[in-house]
Design a protein around this motif. Structure first.
Motif, PDB file in Angstrom:
ATOM      1  N   VAL A  44       0.832  -1.212   0.000  1.00 17.71           N
ATOM      2  CA  VAL A  44       0.000   0.000   0.000  1.00 17.71           C
ATOM      3  C   VAL A  44       0.869   1.266   0.000  1.00 17.71           C
ATOM      4  N   PRO A  45       1.683   1.467  -1.027  1.00 14.92           N
ATOM      5  CA  PRO A  45       2.533   2.666  -1.044  1.00 14.92           C
ATOM      6  C   PRO A  45       1.730   3.961  -0.997  1.00 14.92           C
ATOM      7  N   GLY A  46       0.520   3.949  -1.563  1.00 17.19           N
ATOM      8  CA  GLY A  46      -0.299   5.153  -1.561  1.00 17.19           C
ATOM      9  C   GLY A  46      -0.834   5.542  -0.197  1.00 17.19           C
ATOM     10  N   PHE A  47      -0.768   4.618   0.765  1.00 17.57           N
ATOM     11  CA  PHE A  47      -1.278   4.890   2.113  1.00 17.57           C
ATOM     12  C   PHE A  47      -0.170   5.201   3.114  1.00 17.57           C
ATOM     13  N   VAL A  48       1.096   5.074   2.718  1.00 20.17           N
ATOM     14  CA  VAL A  48       2.196   5.314   3.656  1.00 20.17           C
ATOM     15  C   VAL A  48       2.103   6.720   4.240  1.00 20.17           C
ATOM     16  N   ARG A  49       1.709   7.686   3.431  1.00 18.70           N
ATOM     17  CA  ARG A  49       1.602   9.076   3.901  1.00 18.70           C
ATOM     18  C   ARG A  49       0.597   9.233   5.038  1.00 18.70           C
ATOM     19  N   TYR A  50      -0.314   8.263   5.192  1.00 20.94           N
ATOM     20  CA  TYR A  50      -1.341   8.351   6.227  1.00 20.94           C
ATOM     21  C   TYR A  50      -0.993   7.576   7.496  1.00 20.94           C
ATOM     22  N   GLY A  51       0.195   6.964   7.531  1.00 18.10           N
ATOM     23  CA  GLY A  51       0.658   6.377   8.779  1.00 18.10           C
ATOM     24  C   GLY A  51       0.839   7.469   9.825  1.00 18.10           C
ATOM     25  N   SER A  52       0.818   7.106  11.093  1.00 18.45           N
ATOM     26  CA  SER A  52       0.858   8.116  12.151  1.00 18.45           C
ATOM     27  C   SER A  52       2.099   9.003  12.064  1.00 18.45           C
ATOM     28  N   LYS A  53       3.267   8.394  11.948  1.00 19.83           N
ATOM     29  CA  LYS A  53       4.507   9.176  11.898  1.00 19.83           C
ATOM     30  C   LYS A  53       4.610   9.998  10.614  1.00 19.83           C
ATOM     31  N   PRO A  54       4.418   9.406   9.432  1.00 21.63           N
ATOM     32  CA  PRO A  54       4.475  10.221   8.213  1.00 21.63           C
ATOM     33  C   PRO A  54       3.471  11.371   8.218  1.00 21.63           C
ATOM     34  N   ARG A  55       2.271  11.119   8.709  1.00 21.96           N
ATOM     35  CA  ARG A  55       1.242  12.161   8.704  1.00 21.96           C
ATOM     36  C   ARG A  55       1.675  13.366   9.546  1.00 21.96           C
ATOM     37  N   ARG A  56       2.270  13.096  10.698  1.00 22.80           N
ATOM     38  CA  ARG A  56       2.727  14.186  11.554  1.00 22.80           C
ATOM     39  C   ARG A  56       3.893  14.942  10.923  1.00 22.80           C
ATOM     40  N   GLU A  57       4.807  14.193  10.310  1.00 26.37           N
ATOM     41  CA  GLU A  57       5.967  14.843   9.692  1.00 26.37           C
ATOM     42  C   GLU A  57       5.558  15.651   8.460  1.00 26.37           C
ATOM     43  N   ILE A  58       4.598  15.157   7.701  1.00 28.93           N
ATOM     44  CA  ILE A  58       4.117  15.898   6.534  1.00 28.93           C
ATOM     45  C   ILE A  58       3.440  17.192   6.975  1.00 28.93           C
ATOM     46  N   ALA A  59       2.707  17.134   8.090  1.00 31.06           N
ATOM     47  CA  ALA A  59       2.062  18.345   8.610  1.00 31.06           C
ATOM     48  C   ALA A  59       3.101  19.380   9.035  1.00 31.06           C
ATOM     49  N   ASP A  60       4.208  18.910   9.617  1.00 26.06           N
ATOM     50  CA  ASP A  60       5.259  19.826  10.081  1.00 26.06           C
ATOM     51  C   ASP A  60       6.160  20.299   8.941  1.00 26.06           C
ATOM     52  N   HIS A  61       6.379  19.416   7.957  1.00 28.13           N
ATOM     53  CA  HIS A  61       7.280  19.729   6.832  1.00 28.13           C
ATOM     54  C   HIS A  61       6.593  19.298   5.534  1.00 28.13           C
ATOM     55  N   PRO A  62       5.555  20.004   5.110  1.00 31.72           N
ATOM     56  CA  PRO A  62       4.696  19.542   4.017  1.00 31.72           C
ATOM     57  C   PRO A  62       5.409  19.294   2.693  1.00 31.72           C
ATOM     58  N   GLY A  63       6.446  20.007   2.399  1.00 31.11           N
ATOM     59  CA  GLY A  63       7.134  19.798   1.127  1.00 31.11           C
ATOM     60  C   GLY A  63       8.147  18.682   1.187  1.00 31.11           C
ATOM     61  N   SER A  64       9.087  18.779   2.115  1.00 32.50           N
ATOM     62  CA  SER A  64      10.216  17.851   2.144  1.00 32.50           C
ATOM     63  C   SER A  64       9.833  16.448   2.598  1.00 32.50           C
TER      64      SER A  64
END
Length: 482
Positions: free
Chosen positions: A16-36
């Motif tokens: 499920v590569p398309g769902f990795v962004r919704y894991g707890s850790k990735p989701r928090r990091e994307i919120a803090d650093h949306p681009g990188s």
């Protein structure tokens, strides 16, 4: 009453590569650093072919023995197995498009909407799968205009769904103000339902048991289905059973952190032994929250993100069939409230006490299955080699009991342990992925016994400082039913 046996096992993985962004850790990091953060994740995702050829995944579905990993050079992701198959004796590795199709089949409230252009991809994936080719395509056929998806994402809190690198739809919340019915939570629950369904469906087919003959379903997934008035109320067991056609079964959910599968199996053993049910299915779907949990360590080391799969497990517990290995109900290990929470206290409760009750030495158990997290995932993330640490502690107990000498600990680990091979999905690595291998080895005569040990961190819920744990021993069936 007849002694219970585990007569069949099922293990599935879903890429499920398309769902990795919704894991707890990735989701928090994307919120803090949306681009990188999102860019780093997308640049380190694996292809389906890479996931299939990854040696630990081949162990999980039964195409490779756990000890075979000792002969494969590490890092394993750099040594894919040639001609690896997505199909194994215990289960299958599913691509994302098939999983999205099953998600839509599992969606009873129109939470998931699929874009018109993506419908043929999902329908084709379902039609070409032997277990799902006859499924009703009605839900999948209702594609929607991409403009509607845009509007729901922009104004309604819906979350986009991805497959093969492009958006294919969205999942929506089901209440304006109930956070338990927000899109993220419903996604987590629906992924657990769909992956659990894949595991149970595979179990029924592999065991050649009609779905209507299952009496009880116990779900041990790590989700919390409910609403604002009953958070974690449950119901996933019956939801999974309904989708698999288990019309004569009832069911409930068992919650115990990582020990959930062993508690569910223990309850199944007791219910079958008591004669209340004849066929009990234990099932556990995957954990969305744990996708990409260690992604930062993987990215920093130039590795692919290895936490890109959901796991699913299912087991059939029945009366003694005269051939399947038996469970020693006189040797169930448990971690008592007053036992203490040091590592030694826990292992004494789960290993020494049950072995003493059965009159066995530590070295008389052929194999120990502990928390079988893949060390290639955890070491790079700073969590160490969890199985190895457990095996060394069991070896140290054998030294204290003068069954082996201290210099023999490494040999004990090699002979009585195994490399970790499971995705870090919480309850999924909790010893039980070795059940299929152990059952086959015991029936072949390669093993005479195996002990399964799982531990849980109850303190994570902030209601107690306690730990938890269970264990049981599997032995050769003497071939006599009572």
């Amino acid at each position: 009453m007849s002694d219970p046996v585990i007569s069949a096992c099922s293990y599935i993985l879903v890429h499920v590569p398309g769902f990795v962004r919704y894991g707890s850790k990735p989701r928090r990091e994307i919120a803090d650093h949306p681009g990188s953060a999102l860019s780093a994740i997308e640049n380190h995702l694996r292809s389906f072919e890479e996931v299939v050829a990854y040696p630990p995944n081949q162990v999980f579905i039964g195409n490779l023995a756990p000890d075979a990993l000792n002969q494969i050079e590490q890092p394993w992701y750099r040594h894919p197995l040639p001609d690896a198959s997505r199909w194994g004796p215990y289960g299958e590795i599913f691509p994302e498009e098939t999983f999205l199709g099953v998600m839509k089949l599992a969606d009873d409230f129109d939470l998931v909407e699929i874009e018109e252009k993506a419908v043929p991809l999902l329908k084709s994936a379902m039609k070409t799968h032997p277990f799902w080719k006859d499924a009703d395509p009605g839900k999948i056929s209702k594609g929607v205009d991409p403009v509607r998806i845009d509007e729901k994402i922009e104004s309604s809190g819906s979350l986009p769904l991805y497959c093969r690198g492009r958006r294919v739809g969205c999942i929506s919340r089901h209440h304006e103000r109930d956070e338990n019915l927000a899109a993220q939570v419903l996604m987590e629950n629906l992924l657990a339902k769909a992956s659990g369904t894949l595991a149970l469906k595979n179990l029924l087919v592999k065991a050649n048991v009609p779905a209507g003959e299952i009496d009880l379903i116990l779900n041990c997934s790590e989700e919390a289905v409910g609403d604002r008035y009953n958070r974690g109320g449950g119901g996933l067991a019956k939801a999974i059973g309904e989708l698999c056609g288990c019309v004569s079964a009832t069911g409930c959910d068992i919650k115990a952190f990582c020990v959930g599968p062993l508690y569910a199996l223990l309850f199944a053993f007791g219910l079958v032994k008591a004669g209340l049910y004849r066929r009990v299915a234990v099932v556990g779907g995957g954990s969305l929250a744990k996708l990409g949990m260690k992604f930062q360590g993987h990215v920093a080391r130039g590795m692919p993100i290895l936490e890109d799969v959901l796991g699913g497990i299912a087991f059939l517990v029945t009366e003694n069939d005269g051939k399947s290995p038996i469970v020693r109900l006189d040797g169930i290990g448990k971690h008592d409230i007053g036992a203490g929470s040091s590592q030694q206290n826990i292992l004494e409760s789960l290993v020494l006490k049950p072995l003493d009750k059965m009159g066995k030495k530590i070295t008389e158990v052929d194999k120990y299955a502990v928390e079988l997290q893949n060390p290639e995932v955890t070491v790079s993330g700073g969590s160490g080699n969890v199985p190895l640490a457990n095996y060394r502690m069991i070896g140290a107990l054998a030294v204290l009991r003068k069954e082996i000498s201290r210099p023999e600990i490494d040999r004990f680990v090699l002979e009585h342990g195994m490399p970790g091979f499971c995705p870090t999905q919480g309850h999924i690595p909790a010893a039980v992925p070795f059940l299929g291998h152990a059952m086959d080895a015991i029936q072949r005569g390669d093993l005479s016994s195996a002990m399964f040990i799982a531990r849980g961190s109850l303190f994570l819920g902030r209601m107690t400082q306690l730990s938890d744990g269970l264990s049981f021993l599997l032995e050769k069936n003497p071939g006599q039913t009572k």
